[in-house]
Design an enzyme around this catalytic site. Sequence first.
Site, mmCIF file in Angstrom:
data_model
loop_
_atom_site.group_PDB
_atom_site.id
_atom_site.type_symbol
_atom_site.label_atom_id
_atom_site.label_comp_id
_atom_site.label_asym_id
_atom_site.label_seq_id
_atom_site.Cartn_x
_atom_site.Cartn_y
_atom_site.Cartn_z
ATOM 1 N N GLU A 197 85.601 -34.898 95.887
ATOM 2 C CA GLU A 197 84.093 -34.621 95.352
ATOM 3 C C GLU A 197 83.221 -35.866 95.532
ATOM 4 O O GLU A 197 82.119 -35.383 95.706
ATOM 5 C CB GLU A 197 84.449 -34.583 93.598
ATOM 6 C CG GLU A 197 85.320 -33.296 93.317
ATOM 7 C CD GLU A 197 86.871 -33.461 93.349
ATOM 8 O OE1 GLU A 197 87.145 -34.518 93.382
ATOM 9 O OE2 GLU A 197 87.435 -32.561 92.955
ATOM 10 N N SER B 74 86.710 -20.174 94.183
ATOM 11 C CA SER B 74 86.058 -20.229 92.792
ATOM 12 C C SER B 74 84.793 -20.728 92.706
ATOM 13 O O SER B 74 84.120 -20.307 91.800
ATOM 14 C CB SER B 74 87.153 -21.301 92.311
ATOM 15 O OG SER B 74 88.319 -21.347 91.901
ATOM 16 N N HIS C 110 89.387 -29.067 81.875
ATOM 17 C CA HIS C 110 88.459 -28.343 82.849
ATOM 18 C C HIS C 110 87.093 -27.851 82.080
ATOM 19 O O HIS C 110 86.323 -27.424 82.877
ATOM 20 C CB HIS C 110 89.146 -27.043 83.554
ATOM 21 C CG HIS C 110 90.182 -27.773 84.252
ATOM 22 N ND1 HIS C 110 91.031 -28.622 84.225
ATOM 23 C CD2 HIS C 110 90.318 -27.298 85.696
ATOM 24 C CE1 HIS C 110 91.691 -28.914 85.221
ATOM 25 N NE2 HIS C 110 91.238 -28.222 86.237
ATOM 26 N N HIS D 142 77.022 -66.021 96.817
ATOM 27 C CA HIS D 142 76.852 -64.751 96.192
ATOM 28 C C HIS D 142 75.597 -64.719 95.197
ATOM 29 O O HIS D 142 75.999 -65.641 94.214
ATOM 30 C CB HIS D 142 78.090 -64.361 95.600
ATOM 31 C CG HIS D 142 78.348 -62.955 96.334
ATOM 32 N ND1 HIS D 142 77.729 -61.911 96.148
ATOM 33 C CD2 HIS D 142 79.673 -62.781 96.830
ATOM 34 C CE1 HIS D 142 78.359 -60.816 96.702
ATOM 35 N NE2 HIS D 142 79.526 -61.327 97.311
ATOM 36 N N HIS E 255 71.184 -62.254 97.387
ATOM 37 C CA HIS E 255 72.326 -62.676 98.120
ATOM 38 C C HIS E 255 72.222 -63.051 99.310
ATOM 39 O O HIS E 255 72.198 -62.465 100.435
ATOM 40 C CB HIS E 255 73.660 -61.573 98.096
ATOM 41 C CG HIS E 255 73.777 -60.754 96.824
ATOM 42 N ND1 HIS E 255 74.865 -61.009 96.281
ATOM 43 C CD2 HIS E 255 73.135 -60.347 95.918
ATOM 44 C CE1 HIS E 255 75.071 -60.505 95.217
ATOM 45 N NE2 HIS E 255 73.919 -59.827 94.983
#
Length: 654
Positions: A400, A373, A462, A251, A20
């Site tokens: 997360e 937990s 879950h 690009h 690039h």
Amino acid sequence: MANALRALAMDAVEQANSGHPGMPMGMADVATVLFSEHLRYAPEDPDWPDRDRFVLSAGHGSMLLYGLLHLTGYAEMTLDELKRFRQLGSRSAGHPEHGHAKGIETTTGPLGQGLANAVGMALAERLLAARFGDGLVDHHTYVIAGDGCLMEGISHEAISLAGHLKLSKLIVLWDDNSISIDGATDLSVSDNQLARFAASGWSVERIDGHDTDAISAALGRARRSDRPSLIACRTTIAFGAPTKAGTAAAHGAALGASEITGARERLGWPFPPFVVPDEIRAKWLTAGRRGAATLGAWRQRLDAAPAEQRAEFLRRQSGELPANWRQAIESVRNKFATEAPKLATRQCSGMVLDALAPVVPELLGGSADLTGSNNTRAKGQKPVAAGDFSGSYMFYGVREHGMASAMNGIALHGGIIPYGGTFLVFADYCRPAIRLAALMEQRVVFVMTHDSIGLGEDGPTHQPVEHLASLRAIPNLLVFRPADGVETAEAWELALAERKHPSLLALTRQGLPTVRRGPQGENRTARGAYVLAESDGLRQVTLLATGSEIEIALAARDALAAKGIAAAVVSMPCWTLFDRQDAAYRAEVLGTAPRVAVEAASPFGWERYLGTGGAMVGMTGFGASAPAEQLYKHFGITAEKVVEAALGLLDRKS
Ligand SMILES: Cc1ncc(C[n+]2csc(CCOP(=O)(O)OP(=O)(O)O)c2C)c(N)n1
């Protein structure tokens, strides 16, 4: 000076016929001002702990970084390396790869990751400054990010976290060129980025990214800001290219001979490919020597520091753990083995951390809003907060991906060992960062609890099913699924002992009996798999299991014994480590008798341990919402089913 960067990028991409050129040509002015006036670095000591960090988050523009390292005098990035851009074995890989050459602070290319890594680096800087003082730790983290980085979801988590923590020494230079691969960015995005960053508590401003005075002034203001800073640098992609400048054509492909000739004319750069005139080289080398005096002064401060502080600082930088860390783990392991509690492995992990945290002060705990937990917060770990970085526990919030990527940045920065938790099922939310931790060989520990249908009532959304298989497929990631407190302590020992890999601990929500009782010798988890319970008499069946299903395998062994069938149970807490054992050991553990595996997860991958004719008791679809015990029965992950499978194999054999 900027044109030297442009020319090297054009020439290297042309030679490789791949890469690039646009982004390096567009951001050359910004990078030149940064490296010649603001960035604090010393090519002669690229690992100087108090250097500023520079992260090229827009990793596709790798030639910009290689050009900078080459011109400023990083010994490893020779002209030959630039000529071998993107070739096998070169230091100048397609995207910057940490470890290929000094000065590449992190591996980038997956857009947005570098930005989130940089948040971790800036956080690590604050944490170490709080511990060692700004005489030893006082540096900035600079990022070049593109539109792509800012479009990625991870940018939201990273920006939000940095703003919340007021990481004022983090400075992002956005290559605001309104072009991405598909064309103009208005095809797909119309965010007001400045307003977005401002809303997260950043200082923001927009400048002309080709106006060197404006760039320098903005960098000066950003360095004085009490908040993280975004500088939107309006640039033209492929600046100087006669027809491709300002277009997506710059690009992902070489410009081509005539375009390069035209660019050389426009830029006033008459020199042949890869030739940088001495006068310009000298200017770049002068820029590269700017940090020498600061480095010298820093070394003097380090020498003058009290011996204990100096030794501790150097120990932490080296990544060596303190002398007594293994004893801390050993004492918890012994406690588990002698007291034989019935505990969830997440609780066991919490107890290991309680023992480790006081003796390993470089541990930085954290969780993505599941602290209670995940059992990730050790006793006495104080939270990290904006304005008070003396703590050692991060409330990462429900971020997360940002957490995992920041942990990579923290590990890369050095001096701190990060671990962080979430539910195993949400490993999917951090997978790109987990993969990069493995690729970069970083010591990051992912604490992932609620590792199967054993979590119960939360149901199939879950309950991880395919996650173990998919994580085990990541090279260089050690996935541990311990069966009790003893194996959990051993897994933690292995996660910390070696620096060249990340680890992921898959831990239960539900209580498990202690299966390794009495005096313990070597760390058996280190072998990856071992015979936990040998058969009474010649082995007729081998039962393979991990984690919570070890209990089931042991019950099945008893039930088979009652029928006069001699079965052994093999615990397999870490496949990768087992695969690294020699063939003789593996053959001895697996034996020659028919094998049955039991794991409350997808059978995917187990084939190779089962051999032909083995059987698997596992999950074939998603879980369900119900109490855990009912689910194990409902899905047939029981000792009875294991016995049935074993009998089936023996029948077939006879
Ligand atoms: C996560 C991710 N998705 C897709 C890509 C492929 N990709 C590389 S560059 C790019 C466009 C980036 O646009 P921008 O950040 O504006 O860079 P510029 O066009 O300015 O060079 C894309 C989609 C990638 N590298 N990472």
